[in-house]
Design a protein around this motif. Structure first.
Motif, mmCIF file in Angstrom:
data_model
loop_
_atom_site.group_PDB
_atom_site.id
_atom_site.type_symbol
_atom_site.label_atom_id
_atom_site.label_comp_id
_atom_site.label_asym_id
_atom_site.label_seq_id
_atom_site.Cartn_x
_atom_site.Cartn_y
_atom_site.Cartn_z
ATOM 1 N N ASP A 130 0.845 -1.190 0.000
ATOM 2 C CA ASP A 130 0.000 0.000 0.000
ATOM 3 C C ASP A 130 0.881 1.240 0.000
ATOM 4 N N LYS A 165 -6.654 -7.096 1.010
ATOM 5 C CA LYS A 165 -6.093 -6.631 2.278
ATOM 6 C C LYS A 165 -6.346 -7.652 3.384
ATOM 7 N N THR A 203 1.080 3.076 6.412
ATOM 8 C CA THR A 203 0.224 3.311 5.245
ATOM 9 C C THR A 203 -0.495 4.649 5.368
ATOM 10 N N ASP A 222 -10.539 -4.803 -0.695
ATOM 11 C CA ASP A 222 -10.719 -5.157 0.714
ATOM 12 C C ASP A 222 -10.412 -6.637 0.940
ATOM 13 N N LEU A 269 -5.307 -2.186 -3.768
ATOM 14 C CA LEU A 269 -5.707 -3.443 -3.143
ATOM 15 C C LEU A 269 -7.190 -3.421 -2.818
#
Length: 491
Positions: free
Chosen positions: A266, A402, A380, A399, A397
């Protein structure tokens, strides 16, 4: 070993059979369960013997396309799609891409000589070039084999940016041409599989200003974790690379193979990774294995972000390290080398690890365990606001990704015996085979014990069937009153 059923003796009456059936039910169940265990144990060496002995080739995935010999006939590449072609020595292929005036574009090419091909650094390579409609060069990148005799996938991209720091003549909307050219005079006469992909990054709201990169890439890279490794087989290409994150992972390689791993990154995060080998099997030194393992990092658009650097000292395990700059949108305008500019995207980065056959085969035989120590570090933060769905275009990315990244993060637990991961795995393998042998002996002993008990029961008090002290019994639990099967309490 043969598993058997305990049948009735010849001449047994119906009443005797009923008594035997009640008494033998638990014995049959126990034998069946142990036979299942024995069958599972037998499969351990069979699975190992079935493992492939040859090096896996790069796995090309995509829609078949045939590049043209000129720009006039160039087939079009569509955003978000992957294409497959082949490229022979000295060949040059043309492909077309249609771009708007606002979006950034990345066209990647992966040329994959077969493992073990006779390649040399000054003769084998590909060059990818992007030109505008007037024939002006927007970007070009040559990629060459680094080490003689080590064939591995050559991957990189050409890019078209639209910010103030980009090539002015390449900002207009229109048709652009991409060429992929393989160097003539190659030592490898085979045509190479070629994988192509066009990715279009939505523009930033308010327009890109070509701002300086955020943060600094000169900071000390985070130290990769130590501890025991968890198994994680790598993919055969970009398309099937498994997800990995912070942790210690182990994979088995045949000399000549390149394995791929996908790392979620990220904004504000950077990668620090070490790939390491066991020491030389003969003299436990590392001097002869320094060039035996290579690693490269690629960004989500498949652009080369960083080459690995050998860092092991004498007496240490052979190691190659890759550490990147933190991901920042403005890095694309940095007045620095490719390794910083490539860190201007977020999403799934890739680590490609190659085991070099000329350096490995004289010292490590058969399948070689490789340990990958990985840390994704950095605070991040929010990135630019895109005027479009960047995640759908392959940048950023989801959800789900992640969440998967959090699950993939390994709890870094040191081996309680203080042994290296490779030795720990070898110890577990030895324990498995030893347990198999011991279990087989126990199974034989148990079978003899059951048959002996049945004979003893047949000759019990009064000359009729009975339950002796060594036989299985159906008893009532004194606390619950429920019937249970099993050996007598003294067993």
């Amino acid at each position: 070993m043969t598993c058997w059923s305990t049948g009735m003796p010849t001449g047994t009456t119906r009443g005797d059979a009923m008594k035997h059936r009640s008494r033998d039910r638990a014995g049959l169940t126990a034998v069946a369960a142990l036979c299942a265990v024995a069958t599972m144990a037998v499969q351990i060496p069979v699975a190992a013997a079935d493992s492939p002995t040859g090096a896996r080739e790069y796995k090309v995935q995509g829609t078949p396309v045939h590049g043209a010999g000129s720009g006039a006939d160039a087939p079009s590449l569509r955003p978000g799609r992957t294409y497959a072609d082949r490229l022979g020595p000295g060949e040059k292929r043309f492909y077309g891409v249609d771009l708007d005036a606002k979006s950034a574009a990345y066209v990647s090419a992966v040329a994959a000589p077969r493992p073990g091909a006779g390649v040399v650094s000054y003769r084998d390579g590909v060059t990818v070039t992007l030109k505008n409609s007037a024939g002006g060069i927007c970007d070009t990148v040559p990629r060459r084999i680094d080490t003689k005799g080590v064939a591995y996938p050559l991957a990189d991209y050409v890019t078209r940016q639209t910010g103030s720091g980009s090539v002015t003549s390449c900002r207009a909307a229109g048709r652009y041409l991409v060429t992929v050219e393989r160097q003539a005079g190659s030592a490898d006469p085979d045509s190479w599989p070629l994988e192509l992909r066009l990715m279009v990054e939505p523009p930033v709201k308010g327009g890109s200003t070509g701002q300086a990169p955020e943060g600094s890439w000169h900071a000390e890279p985070p130290r990769p974790p130590s501890g025991s490794a968890r198994p994680r087989p790598g993919g055969r290409g970009f398309s099937d690379a498994p997800l990995v994150s912070t942790g210690v992972w182990q994979d088995d390689f045949e000399p000549g193979e390149t394995h791929f791993y996908r790392v979620p990154v990220d904004w504000g995060q950077q990668i620090s990774a070490i790939a390491e080998l066991p020491a030389d099997g003969a003299d436990k030194s590392t001097s002869l294995l320094q060039q035996a393992i290579a690693m490269r990092a690629y960004n989500p658009a498949r652009g080369l972000a960083k080459r690995g650097t050998a860092l092991a000292q004498e007496g240490e395990r052979p190691q190659t390290e890759v550490s990147t700059a933190p991901a920042a949108y403005g890095n694309r305008y940095a007045k620095a080398d490719y390794s910083v500019r490539a860190m201007s995207l977020t999403g799934g980065y890739y680590l490609a690890v190659t085991l070099n056959p000329p350096n490995v085969k004289p010292h490590l035989s058969g399948t070689v365990p490789v340990t990958l120590r990985l840390r994704v570090a950095g605070t991040t933060h929010d990135g630019p606001s895109y005027a479009g769905n960047a995640v759908k275009a392959g940048f950023g990315l989801t959800d789900t990704e992640k969440q998967e990244a959090r699950k993939a993060a390994s709890p870094i637990q040191p081996d309680p015996m203080g042994r290296p991961a490779g030795e720990h795995r070898a110890t577990l393998r030895t324990v498995a085979y030893t347990s198999f042998g011991t279990g087989s002996l126990l199974l034989i002993g148990l079978g003899v014990w059951i048959l002996t008990a049945r004979r003893r029961a047949a000759d019990g008090p009064g000359g009729g069937p009975g339950v002796g002290p060594g036989d299985w019994a159906e008893t009532a639990d004194p606390t619950t009153g429920q019937h249970r099967y099993g050996p007598p309490p003294a067993w």
